[in-house]
Design an enzyme around this catalytic site. Structure first.
Site, PDB file in Angstrom:
ATOM      1  N   THR A 116       0.796  -1.150  -0.011  1.00  9.16           N
ATOM      2  CA  THR A 116      -0.030   0.059  -0.028  1.00  9.16           C
ATOM      3  C   THR A 116       0.729   1.136  -0.113  1.00  9.16           C
ATOM      4  OG1 THR A 116      -1.910  -1.217   1.360  1.00  9.16           O
ATOM      5  CG2 THR A 116      -1.841   1.271   1.281  1.00  9.16           C
TER       6      THR A 116
ATOM      7  N   ASP B 146      -0.403  -6.907   4.317  1.00  8.85           N
ATOM      8  CA  ASP B 146      -1.082  -8.277   4.486  1.00  8.85           C
ATOM      9  C   ASP B 146      -0.239  -9.197   4.857  1.00  8.85           C
ATOM     10  OD1 ASP B 146      -3.209  -6.771   3.628  1.00  8.85           O
ATOM     11  OD2 ASP B 146      -3.792  -7.999   2.101  1.00  8.85           O
TER      12      ASP B 146
END
Length: 336
Positions: A12, A87
């Site tokens: 991200t 993640d």
């Protein structure tokens, strides 16, 4: 002047809008340009890859492990920062930690908001990671996020989208970042580092199977039949399942499959308390309890053991070493 190498892997913190959602596409220099560099720190950037972290493979992660070692082979480097998707950050950081035998820090960080977000958390997290990499030593691999420093071992993602996204549910954090300094609160215990693994010809299969009400051995058996060399059983409670699952574990371990036992409960140790399919029986069937490690990192521990050797008994020994458990010493047969 402290020389810090930033290894960029995507996530991200390197993501931009792609028309229907965000995906990593920015290079490390672009990511680095968003952050203030602490005073007295010089930066070098290594663009390793730029992918969303759910897409990472064992090949990606082993490339990262080797790149960290190659960077630290230069005695002029004072520390390493890895920018990574959140993640699977807990998995990659733990894997790097298992092979990290150097007093210089390796600090993972990332972001919950994308590169171009006006109120993004990436710039601050990256600044804090650089500061941590320049000021700490002898702490192993770390995670710097939201003004906090965590040990790689045991740290998991605890919030899907919030800025305070990482914690070790069973231990206090390692330190705090603020006012231009890092305040260390504890020094994490770590087993001796493993030797770097060779490059496998094919990616070893290590699967995870979760137990639940009505759970049966179907998926565990399917993993074994699919060629899994290791399986992590994510059990209930302190590490419990059913007699049918126990039987499947016994069959798997008899075939040379390395089975690790963890729990879906966020904190607390895996313990041998119950029978009738509980932890007592699962361990007796050959499963290795993973203590405080949860599913993702338990899988990394099994993966490291599988990569270390092809010998079944030696894999169990390596796994126990990685977990920080006593490793039985083979006894010589008595002479007559």
């Amino acid at each position: 002047m402290k020389r810090i190498v930033v290894i960029s892997t995507g996530g991200t913190i390197a993501s931009r809008w792609q028309g229907s959602g965000f995906a990593a596409d920015a290079h490390g220099q672009e990511v680095m340009a968003t952050a203030a560099v602490p005073e007295g720190v010089a930066i070098e950037v290594v663009d390793l890859f730029s992918v969303n972290s759910p897409r990472l493979t064992t090949a990606h992660q082993l490339t990262l492990v080797r790149t960290v070692h190659e960077v630290l082979a230069d005695p002029g480097v004072d520390g390493v920062v890895v920018t990574h998707g959140t993640d699977t950050l807990e998995e990659s950081a733990f894997l790097v930690d298992l092979y990290h035998d150097d007093p210089r820090p390796v600090v993972f960080t990332g972001a919950q908001l994308p590169l171009d977000a006006e109120d993004g958390d990436g710039p601050r997290n990256l600044h804090d990671a650089l500061l941590t990499a320049s000021l700490t030593r002898d702490l192993g691999v770390l995670v710097a996020f939201d003004g906090k420093v965590h040990a790689a071992r045991g740290t998991v993602k605890t919030h899907t989208v919030g800025p305070d996204a990482f914690a070790d549910p069973s231990h206090a954090r390692v330190g705090d970042i603020g006012f231009g300094k890092v305040s260390v609160r504890r020094r994490p215990a770590r087993p001796a580092a493993l030797p770097l693994p060779g490059v496998p010809e094919s990616r070893p299969r290590v699967d995870m199977v979760m137990h639940h009400a009505d759970g049966d051995p179907l998926l565990l058996n399917a993993a074994v039949e699919a060629g899994a060399q290791g399986v992590v059983l994510v059990a209930t409670g302190a590490g419990n399942a059913t007699p049918e699952v126990v039987s499947a574990v016994a069959t798997a371990t008899a075939r040379g499959v390395l089975v690790a036992l963890t729990t879906r409960v966020p904190s607390g140790p895996v313990s041998q308390i119950y029978t009738h399919g509980g932890g007592v029986d699962l361990v007796a069937a050959g499963a290795v309890p993973t203590g405080l490690l949860r599913a993702g990192q338990a899988r990394v521990a099994v993966l490291a053991a599988v990569l270390a050797t092809t010998d079944t008994d030696e894999r169990v020994r390596v796994l126990r070493h990685v977990l920080g458990q006593p490793v039985p010493v083979p006894t010589e047969p008595a002479r007559t």
